[in-house]
Design a protein around this motif. Structure first.
Motif, short mmCIF file in Angstrom:
data_model
loop_
_atom_site.label_atom_id
_atom_site.label_comp_id
_atom_site.label_asym_id
_atom_site.label_seq_id
_atom_site.Cartn_x
_atom_site.Cartn_y
_atom_site.Cartn_z
N THR A 58 0.91 -1.00 0.05
CA THR A 58 -0.18 -0.04 0.14
C THR A 58 0.94 1.22 -0.10
O THR A 58 2.12 1.22 0.40
N ASP A 59 0.46 2.35 -0.55
CA ASP A 59 1.25 3.58 -0.66
C ASP A 59 0.19 4.73 -1.08
O ASP A 59 -0.94 4.48 -1.49
N GLY A 60 0.79 5.90 -1.18
CA GLY A 60 0.23 6.99 -1.70
C GLY A 60 1.06 7.85 -2.72
O GLY A 60 2.08 7.20 -3.07
N VAL A 61 0.76 9.05 -2.91
CA VAL A 61 1.47 9.94 -3.97
C VAL A 61 2.12 11.05 -3.28
O VAL A 61 3.33 11.57 -3.77
N GLY A 62 1.84 11.18 -1.73
CA GLY A 62 2.64 12.02 -1.24
C GLY A 62 2.37 13.66 -1.54
O GLY A 62 1.18 14.13 -2.39
N THR A 63 3.29 14.73 -1.18
CA THR A 63 2.86 15.95 -1.69
C THR A 63 3.21 16.30 -2.94
O THR A 63 2.92 17.53 -3.36
N LYS A 64 3.47 15.47 -3.85
CA LYS A 64 3.36 15.50 -5.31
C LYS A 64 1.99 15.98 -5.78
O LYS A 64 1.73 17.01 -6.66
N LEU A 65 0.82 15.54 -5.13
CA LEU A 65 -0.62 15.96 -5.15
C LEU A 65 -0.60 17.47 -5.28
O LEU A 65 -1.69 18.02 -5.96
#
Length: 342
Positions: A58-65
């Motif tokens: 599991t993971d996310g995209v972080g502050t690239k969003l």
């Protein structure tokens, strides 16, 4: 008062599911059971395994969003979301089977979020996994207008006897670095700080980037390495270890695939560091060790092979259009990375 007056439009949510249905169904594998819209996603285990091991990530995209929100461009971050999960699962030698996403926003913007889901679907198709389901949460007052957050969940499968777990790695093995497509999805808190402190705009086109804008370069999605790696494994190449180079760069991630009593030695002169990293280092006055401890610096994935298979492995990845470089070797040690930049 009703739910819509409180900020949640149930009908818009239902319409959004209809809007993305075709995108999701285009990712389905033969093992998918049922249709989009149920309470859960169902998936039949593939045949042909004697002792299958399920591998999850599991993971996310972080502050690239934050960049995507600022420039109102949402077509690539979904690819990032899938890539961050499937590349992690891949390091065990596992084939990604299915993916689920969690998308939360303050107010549902169907066109904006459909672009995000289109990227997720594209990433799943590139990785060969099914977008089995997900959740879209409308949470008024929790996010700023126009903002959303993403999380992803992936499950893969590998034959137990073929699972990579560090025991296969030998001292003297060679390390093949596979090129990244840029910054990928890590280190963006530092990226944003550098750009904000220097007064740059996302639309700026520094000369060092060859005419490309900062937003175009920085929103380039993370490379998905699944199919080339699985092809290499199935071809019989003696791959002993795999590492996804994410937050913490090569120093933190490459040693994670080693066995006991081992370390790695890496020479960064074996590949050209992409221009975006050189620009960030110069603009932000960031020293080279800090750059390598934060970013992938042009190497998004690493493959450890026996010495006699080094050239064959390089040729395999060059044929898949992913630049590959002989960047180092496994040596005796205690899990450290010895880099030429230190």
């Amino acid at each position: 008062m009703d739910y819509r007056e409180a900020g949640v439009d149930v009908e818009a949510g239902r319409a959004f599911v209809g809007q993305i249905r075709r995108l999701v169904e285009n990712t389905y594998r033969p093992e998918v059971l049922g249709n989009l819209g149920g309470f859960s996603g169902c998936f039949r285990l593939p045949t042909g395994y004697q002792n299958p091991i399920l591998v999850s990530g599991t993971d996310g995209v972080g502050t690239k969003l934050k960049i995507a929100h600022t420039v109102d461009r949402h077509d690539t971050v979904g690819i990032d979301l899938v890539a961050m999960c499937v590349n992690d699962v891949l390091t065990c030698g596992a084939e990604p089977l299915f993916f689920l996403d969690y998308l939360a926003t303050g107010k549902l913007n169907p066109d904006q979020l459909a672009a995000v889901v289109a990227g997720i679907a594209q990433g799943c198709q590139t990785a060969g996994c099914a977008l089995l389901g997900g959740e879209t949460a409308e949470m008024p007052g929790f996010y700023q207008p126009g903002e959303y957050d993403l999380a992803g969940f992936c499950v893969g499968i590998v034959e137990e006897s073929k699972m990579l777990n560090g025991t296969q790695v030998q001292i003297g093995d060679r390390i093949i670095g596979l090129a990244s497509r840029g910054v990928h999805s890590n280190g963006f808190s530092l990226v944003r700080k550098i750009i904000e402190n220097q007064g740059n705009n996302w639309q700026d086109c520094p000369e060092e980037l060859g005419g490309q804008s900062l937003q175009d370069v920085l929103l380039t999605p993370t490379q998905i390495y699944v199919k080339p790696i699985l092809e290499a494994l199935r071809s019989g190449l003696p791959i002993h270890g795999l590492a996804h180079i994410t937050g913490g760069g090569l120093p933190e991630n490459l040693p994670r695939c080693l066995g006991s009593g081992q370390a790695v030695k890496v020479d960064h002169h074996q590949w050209s560091i992409p221009a975006i990293f050189q620009w960030l280092a110069q603009t932000g006055d960031v020293n080279l060790p800090e750059m390598f401890n934060t970013f992938n610096m042009g190497i998004g994935f690493a493959v450890i092979v026996s010495p006699e298979a080094e050239q064959q492995t390089l040729t395999h990845f060059e044929n898949t259009q992913i630049p590959a470089y002989p960047i180092g070797e496994v040596i005796a040690g205690n899990g450290e990375l010895i880099g030429s930049w230190n």
